[in-house]
Design a protein around this motif. Structure first.
Motif, PDB file in Angstrom:
ATOM      1  N   ALA A 175       7.594  -2.384  -5.332  1.00 33.95           N
ATOM      2  CA  ALA A 175       7.578  -2.943  -6.689  1.00 33.95           C
ATOM      3  C   ALA A 175       7.789  -4.452  -6.653  1.00 33.95           C
ATOM      4  CB  ALA A 175       8.647  -2.285  -7.547  1.00 33.95           C
ATOM      5  N   GLY A 176       8.689  -4.913  -5.770  1.00 34.53           N
ATOM      6  CA  GLY A 176       8.937  -6.349  -5.628  1.00 34.53           C
ATOM      7  C   GLY A 176       7.700  -7.090  -5.156  1.00 34.53           C
ATOM      8  N   LEU A 177       6.983  -6.499  -4.203  1.00 35.76           N
ATOM      9  CA  LEU A 177       5.748  -7.106  -3.700  1.00 35.76           C
ATOM     10  C   LEU A 177       4.714  -7.205  -4.814  1.00 35.76           C
ATOM     11  CD1 LEU A 177       3.860  -8.139  -1.453  1.00 35.76           C
ATOM     12  CD2 LEU A 177       3.332  -5.742  -0.948  1.00 35.76           C
ATOM     13  N   SER A 180      18.464 -16.232  -3.559  1.00 35.64           N
ATOM     14  CA  SER A 180      18.373 -14.927  -2.882  1.00 35.64           C
ATOM     15  C   SER A 180      18.080 -15.099  -1.396  1.00 35.64           C
ATOM     16  CB  SER A 180      17.283 -14.066  -3.523  1.00 35.64           C
ATOM     17  OG  SER A 180      17.626 -13.749  -4.839  1.00 35.64           O
ATOM     18  N   ASN A 181      17.167 -16.023  -1.076  1.00 35.61           N
ATOM     19  CA  ASN A 181      16.871 -16.291   0.332  1.00 35.61           C
ATOM     20  C   ASN A 181      18.093 -16.841   1.062  1.00 35.61           C
ATOM     21  OD1 ASN A 181      14.226 -15.454   0.125  1.00 35.61           O
ATOM     22  ND2 ASN A 181      13.346 -17.507   0.201  1.00 35.61           N
ATOM     23  N   LEU A 224      14.054  -8.722   8.848  1.00 38.23           N
ATOM     24  CA  LEU A 224      14.539  -8.635   7.464  1.00 38.23           C
ATOM     25  C   LEU A 224      13.360  -8.421   6.521  1.00 38.23           C
ATOM     26  CD1 LEU A 224      17.064 -11.600   7.625  1.00 38.23           C
ATOM     27  CD2 LEU A 224      17.637  -9.179   7.478  1.00 38.23           C
ATOM     28  N   SER A 225      13.600  -7.680   5.442  1.00 40.70           N
ATOM     29  CA  SER A 225      12.505  -7.408   4.507  1.00 40.70           C
ATOM     30  C   SER A 225      12.134  -8.673   3.738  1.00 40.70           C
ATOM     31  CB  SER A 225      12.899  -6.296   3.534  1.00 40.70           C
ATOM     32  OG  SER A 225      13.973  -6.734   2.727  1.00 40.70           O
ATOM     33  N   LEU A 252       5.936 -14.372  -0.043  1.00 38.53           N
ATOM     34  CA  LEU A 252       5.388 -14.968  -1.257  1.00 38.53           C
ATOM     35  C   LEU A 252       6.411 -15.783  -2.048  1.00 38.53           C
ATOM     36  CD1 LEU A 252       3.191 -12.023  -2.565  1.00 38.53           C
ATOM     37  CD2 LEU A 252       2.431 -14.134  -1.465  1.00 38.53           C
ATOM     38  N   GLY A 253       7.673 -15.550  -1.819  1.00 36.58           N
ATOM     39  CA  GLY A 253       8.716 -16.200  -2.614  1.00 36.58           C
ATOM     40  C   GLY A 253       8.623 -17.710  -2.628  1.00 36.58           C
TER      41      GLY A 253
END
Length: 171
Positions: free
Chosen positions: A2-4, A76-77, A131-132, A136-137
């Protein structure tokens, strides 16, 4: 997954010119403090986030939705790529009618060989493959900064951490 999908949709809209810059008055310090609380909750307080605001006018002018994309991703990163319990520093100050934001972590850092491609779609540093993430972020961050008429810069040392600096004409 969903995040992708969400990130792909946001990037597609930005690249197609379908994201409008909606300037509105906002209390920048309150916005940032609220965002810090949201990131802390979303990351289960993995790393403390130390926030500091300096010399800010009562209100600024910006697009809150775009600002949210920028700083949710960067904070978040910073938490994701830092060892648990390691503080992340987030600051904002007014400088020459611009808001100067700084996000500093003491995490994995970005390998020098990856720096040139950092803002390319689906590109991820070699040291974060375990890490997941979607790759794109930071592309979304850069596009949102550009829509604001701002600039983004980073400094990083692998194994020591990263500092992202964002200048936005909000005042």
């Amino acid at each position: 997954m969903a995040g992708l999908m969400e990130e792909v949709l946001v990037l597609t809209k930005v690249d197609a010119g379908k994201v409008e810059f909606k300037r509105m008055a906002l209390d920048l310090e309150t916005f940032c403090r609220r965002l810090v609380d949201e990131i802390l909750s979303a990351t289960s307080y993995q790393c403390p986030i130390e926030f500091q605001a300096e010399n800010l006018p009562a209100t600024g002018q910006g697009d809150e939705s775009l600002l949210r994309h920028i700083f949710q991703n960067l904070l978040s990163n910073a938490v994701k790529y830092s060892p648990g319990g390691t503080p992340v520093r987030f600051s904002v100050k007014s400088q020459l009618r611009q808001a100067l934001f700084r996000i500093e972590d003491h995490g994995l850092g970005i390998p020098a060989a990856d720096e040139a491609r950092l803002f390319q779609s689906f590109y991820r540093g070699k040291n974060v493959e375990h890490l997941s993430g979607t790759g794109l972020g930071l592309v979304i961050v850069k596009r949102c900064v550009q829509l604001h008429g701002g600039k983004i810069h980073f400094q990083s040392v692998e194994g020591k951490g990263t500092i992202f600096t964002v200048w936005l004409p909000l005042f």
